[in-house]
Design an enzyme around this catalytic site. Structure first.
Site, PDB file in Angstrom:
ATOM      1  N   GLU A 248       0.977  -0.944  -0.063  1.00 31.25           N
ATOM      2  CA  GLU A 248      -0.185   0.045  -0.155  1.00 31.25           C
ATOM      3  C   GLU A 248       0.822   1.027  -0.112  1.00 31.25           C
ATOM      4  OE1 GLU A 248      -3.072   0.203   3.165  1.00 31.25           O
ATOM      5  OE2 GLU A 248      -3.478  -2.041   2.897  1.00 31.25           O
ATOM      6  N   LYS A 250       2.386   4.523   1.386  1.00 38.70           N
ATOM      7  CA  LYS A 250       2.107   5.185   2.858  1.00 38.70           C
ATOM      8  C   LYS A 250       2.142   7.036   3.469  1.00 38.70           C
ATOM      9  CE  LYS A 250       5.629   5.232   6.773  1.00 38.70           C
ATOM     10  NZ  LYS A 250       5.430   6.336   6.853  1.00 38.70           N
ATOM     11  N   PHE A 339      -7.535   2.044   5.535  1.00 35.02           N
ATOM     12  CA  PHE A 339      -5.880   0.587   5.074  1.00 35.02           C
ATOM     13  C   PHE A 339      -6.525   0.092   6.636  1.00 35.02           C
ATOM     14  CE2 PHE A 339      -3.626   3.919   8.041  1.00 35.02           C
ATOM     15  CZ  PHE A 339      -3.186   3.720   9.099  1.00 35.02           C
TER      16      PHE A 339
HETATM   17  P1  ATP Z   1       5.564   3.340  14.018  1.00 31.92           P
HETATM   18  O1  ATP Z   1       4.602   4.010  13.797  1.00 31.92           O
HETATM   19  O2  ATP Z   1       6.328   2.138  13.502  1.00 31.92           O
HETATM   20  O3  ATP Z   1       6.462   3.578  15.210  1.00 31.92           O
HETATM   21  P2  ATP Z   1       6.859   6.565  12.794  1.00 31.92           P
HETATM   22  O4  ATP Z   1       5.822   6.367  13.420  1.00 31.92           O
HETATM   23  O5  ATP Z   1       7.948   6.954  12.611  1.00 31.92           O
HETATM   24  O6  ATP Z   1       7.224   4.947  13.296  1.00 31.92           O
HETATM   25  P3  ATP Z   1       5.893   5.738  10.145  1.00 31.92           P
HETATM   26  O7  ATP Z   1       7.688   4.564  10.940  1.00 31.92           O
HETATM   27  O8  ATP Z   1       7.109   6.576   9.323  1.00 31.92           O
HETATM   28  O9  ATP Z   1       5.368   6.778  11.082  1.00 31.92           O
HETATM   29  O10 ATP Z   1       5.595   4.437   9.912  1.00 31.92           O
HETATM   30  C1  ATP Z   1       3.774   4.311  10.281  1.00 31.92           C
HETATM   31  C2  ATP Z   1       3.126   5.284  10.247  1.00 31.92           C
HETATM   32  O11 ATP Z   1       2.183   5.507   8.584  1.00 31.92           O
HETATM   33  C3  ATP Z   1       1.578   5.042  10.848  1.00 31.92           C
HETATM   34  O12 ATP Z   1       1.486   5.199  12.179  1.00 31.92           O
HETATM   35  C4  ATP Z   1       0.745   5.620   9.853  1.00 31.92           C
HETATM   36  O13 ATP Z   1       0.098   6.770  10.655  1.00 31.92           O
HETATM   37  C5  ATP Z   1       1.013   5.208   8.568  1.00 31.92           C
HETATM   38  N1  ATP Z   1       1.007   5.167   7.488  1.00 31.92           N
HETATM   39  C6  ATP Z   1       0.552   5.597   5.994  1.00 31.92           C
HETATM   40  N2  ATP Z   1      -0.062   5.203   5.024  1.00 31.92           N
HETATM   41  C7  ATP Z   1      -0.483   3.420   5.838  1.00 31.92           C
HETATM   42  C8  ATP Z   1      -0.917   2.758   5.320  1.00 31.92           C
HETATM   43  N3  ATP Z   1      -1.210   2.192   3.886  1.00 31.92           N
HETATM   44  N4  ATP Z   1      -0.768   1.592   5.937  1.00 31.92           N
HETATM   45  C9  ATP Z   1      -0.384   1.816   7.141  1.00 31.92           C
HETATM   46  N5  ATP Z   1       0.105   2.650   7.516  1.00 31.92           N
HETATM   47  C10 ATP Z   1       0.288   3.933   7.149  1.00 31.92           C
END
Ligand code: ATP
Length: 564
Positions: A248, A250, A339
């Site tokens: 998907e 992100k 999602f």
């Molecule tokens: P984490 O949440 O893994 O601790 P983080 O807060 O730094 O790390 P990222 O590592 O950038 O965030 O990635 C996770 C985040 O990506 C999710 O918490 C959500 O907000 C976002 N996200 C965006 N698109 C999606 C998607 N298709 N499926 C799941 N999450 C998504």
């Protein structure tokens, strides 16, 4: 229970670093606490007045606490202020001031946990004129009836700085040890992940430990979100997901867990904060797209005038603080990319396989220009997944989230069922490359009207060779300046001396040099650098106006990087 029993535990916990010992101290405290005070003790151990999604605070400022202390201890305010400036800890100042008090109180009511809890709660509800004064008096009363040690923790709690330095997960350890056993911790944690209210959990754990296994998602109470691991190659992701995965886009927005309830919708953040009052437009968009009685998760994004998605944080940050955001946001519509589906038809769907949850989600909602599901590609093919990553990068995303097809929704857990797949810029290529723009591809969506990606070339003694298609790392401002620079140097065919295979929508005079960063150098059938090498996942850094095409990076240098 005497508040002193709690402050003794605080004090003992402040003196240990060992997680096991802390859990044992907490377990002892929980066992000593009568059932009706358990929830209060659990919250107070975190310095809170409720669960994370309840934003109530006592809300006294350091200044008012110092004034209260002056009143309660008879120490001049100036002295207290000077001590505070030195110690930096309101608790220590309070303890010292009350210990130095010449006369201990003759009359007073016993300071119990319930009394402190009720008072602090009442304080948190005080607003409006005279509220500081009322808070001030109530705290003075509590200080009057407590010990100097009680004062240390009361004052810290009052200003929201209890800071015992442990998390809710440690309370989960303590509860398991108090009412079950260390070995049964995972059952307590599973219940907490579905119902992250530590006060509620404390009561339930004490009352009926074995019933924790029956805890299910409750609409209106946020679940702890599922988190992903990270990989930087599609092959590795596919291997982890047994050969097939759902990739998907992100999105770079704000994660929202939306509970659409009969009594109204509630939104929660990744850290379970209640976002509802701040984002009425997200509520509105979701209510138009979904029925009530569901819990969904998605990424909220702002939509610009042309209907393109923008990072939500851009607006949140630009508008400043939480307060006042709602009015400002009315001018800027928001969209949500959904999602996941966590609850529907009166039951949680966490244990349903991802593909089924997704199907259910797609049938449940009415697509609109504001609410849609995330762009998803289900594939067994690494090249297809990589192409999807390139599309996502070009679409302004930072990567893909790949989901295991049979994966359940594991609340509160970070695992391999979700994998962030994004280029790893820290790996092979420490050096940036200065390449020449030779072609352009029309932008789509958010980049409509701009050059969405550029064909970049390195230099050889006789001309240029293409080295990558650069479509990521541009801000909106970069896109606008690049358009301004490139439009006037368009030409009808490829520049003389350029070796190319990938045909762009437009050709440019080889004049503009851009600095880019890549994840690695790989062999490529569509680029001509060194006879078939390319920079993978190139990211725009900046314009190099100080460089001319004659001083751009040479193809040989790129090949040397491949061989390192
Ligand atoms: P984490 O949440 O893994 O601790 P983080 O807060 O730094 O790390 P990222 O590592 O950038 O965030 O990635 C996770 C985040 O990506 C999710 O918490 C959500 O907000 C976002 N996200 C965006 N698109 C999606 C998607 N298709 N499926 C799941 N999450 C998504």
């Amino acid at each position: 229970m005497d508040y002193e029993r709690l402050t003794e535990a605080y004090s003992a916990m402040e003196q240990t670093r060992s997680r096991l010992e802390l859990a044992t101290l907490l377990a002892g405290l929980f066992r000593d606490t009568p059932p009706e005070e358990l929830a209060a003790v659990a919250y107070l151990c975190l310095g809170k007045l409720g669960p994370a999604y309840d934003s109530r605070e006592v809300g006294l400022s350091d200044k008012s606490v110092l004034r209260t202390l002056a009143l309660a201890s008879g120490t001049p305010l100036d002295n207290l202020q000077a001590n505070y400036a030195k110690a930096g800890d309101i608790g220590l100042v309070a303890e010292e001031a009350l210990a130095a008090k010449s006369q201990q109180p003759l009359f007073g009511s016993p300071l119990t946990v319930s009394r402190v809890w009720e008072r602090l709660h009442a304080l948190s509800l005080e607003t409006g004129s005279g509220s500081q004064e009322r808070k001030f008096r109530a705290l003075a009363e509590l200080l009057h009836d407590g010990t100097p040690q009680d004062a240390r923790y009361l004052c810290r709690t009052a200003v929201g700085k209890l800071r015992l330095g442990f998390s809710q997960m440690l309370l989960v350890d303590g509860l398991a040890e108090a009412f079950g056993s260390r070995e049964e911790r995972s059952m307590v944690e599973a219940a907490y992940n579905r119902h992250p209210d530590i006060g509620w959990l404390a009561q339930r754990t004490a009352a009926d430990f074995s019933s924790l296994a029956d805890v299910r998602t409750t609409p209106g109470i946020p679940l702890r979100p599922m988190l992903g691991e990270r990989l930087s190659s599609a092959e590795a992701v596919l291997e982890k997901h047994d050969g097939e995965s759902a990739f998907e886009w992100k999105y770079d927005g704000l994660r929202v867990q939306a509970h659409l309830l009969k009594g109204g919708t509630r939104l929660f953040s990744r850290s379970l904060e209640d976002l509802t009052p701040q984002f009425p437009d997200v509520v509105d968009a979701l209510e138009q797209a979904l029925p009530t009685g569901v819990i969904v998760e998605g990424e909220a994004l702002a939509i610009d005038e042309a209907g393109n998605l923008l990072p939500f944080q851009v607006i949140a940050k630009r508008r400043g603080r939480k307060h006042g955001l709602a009015e400002k946001l009315e001018e800027i519509p928001v969209g949500v990319r959904l999602f996941d589906l966590l609850y529907a038809n009166g039951q949680e769907t966490l244990d349903t396989a991802f593909t089924e949850r997704r199907e259910q989600l797609e049938t449940l909602f009415t697509p609109s220009d504001r609410v849609a599901c995330t762009t998803l590609l289900r594939t067994t093919n690494a090249a297809e997944a990589e192409q999807s990553l390139l599309d996502a990068l070009e679409g302004g995303c930072e990567g893909l989230m790949s989901k295991a097809l049979n994966g359940s929704y594991r609340a509160g857990a970070r695992g391999w069922q979700w994998i962030k797949y994004k280029p790893d810029y820290r790996s092979d290529l420490a050096d940036t490359i200065d390449a020449v723009v030779v072609g352009g591809f029309h932008g789509r969506g958010r980049r409509g009207g701009f050059w969405g990606a550029l064909l970049m070339a390195t230099r050889t003694p006789t001309g240029f060779e293409t080295v990558c298609k650069l479509g990521s790392g541009f801000s909106d401002e970069d896109l606008a300046t690049l358009k301004q620079r490139l439009d006037p140097i368009q030409r009808t065919g490829p520049p003389a001396g350029l070796k190319w295979k990938l045909e762009p929508d437009a050709w440019f005079e080889p004049e503009l040099v851009l600095e880019l960063l890549g994840a690695e150098i790989s062999q490529s059938p569509i680029h001509t650098c060194g006879g078939g090498y390319a920079v993978r996942f190139p990211r725009y850094k900046r314009q190099r106006d100080d460089k001319t095409p004659e001083t751009a990076t040479e193809s040989d240098e790129v090949i040397a990087l491949y061989k390192i």
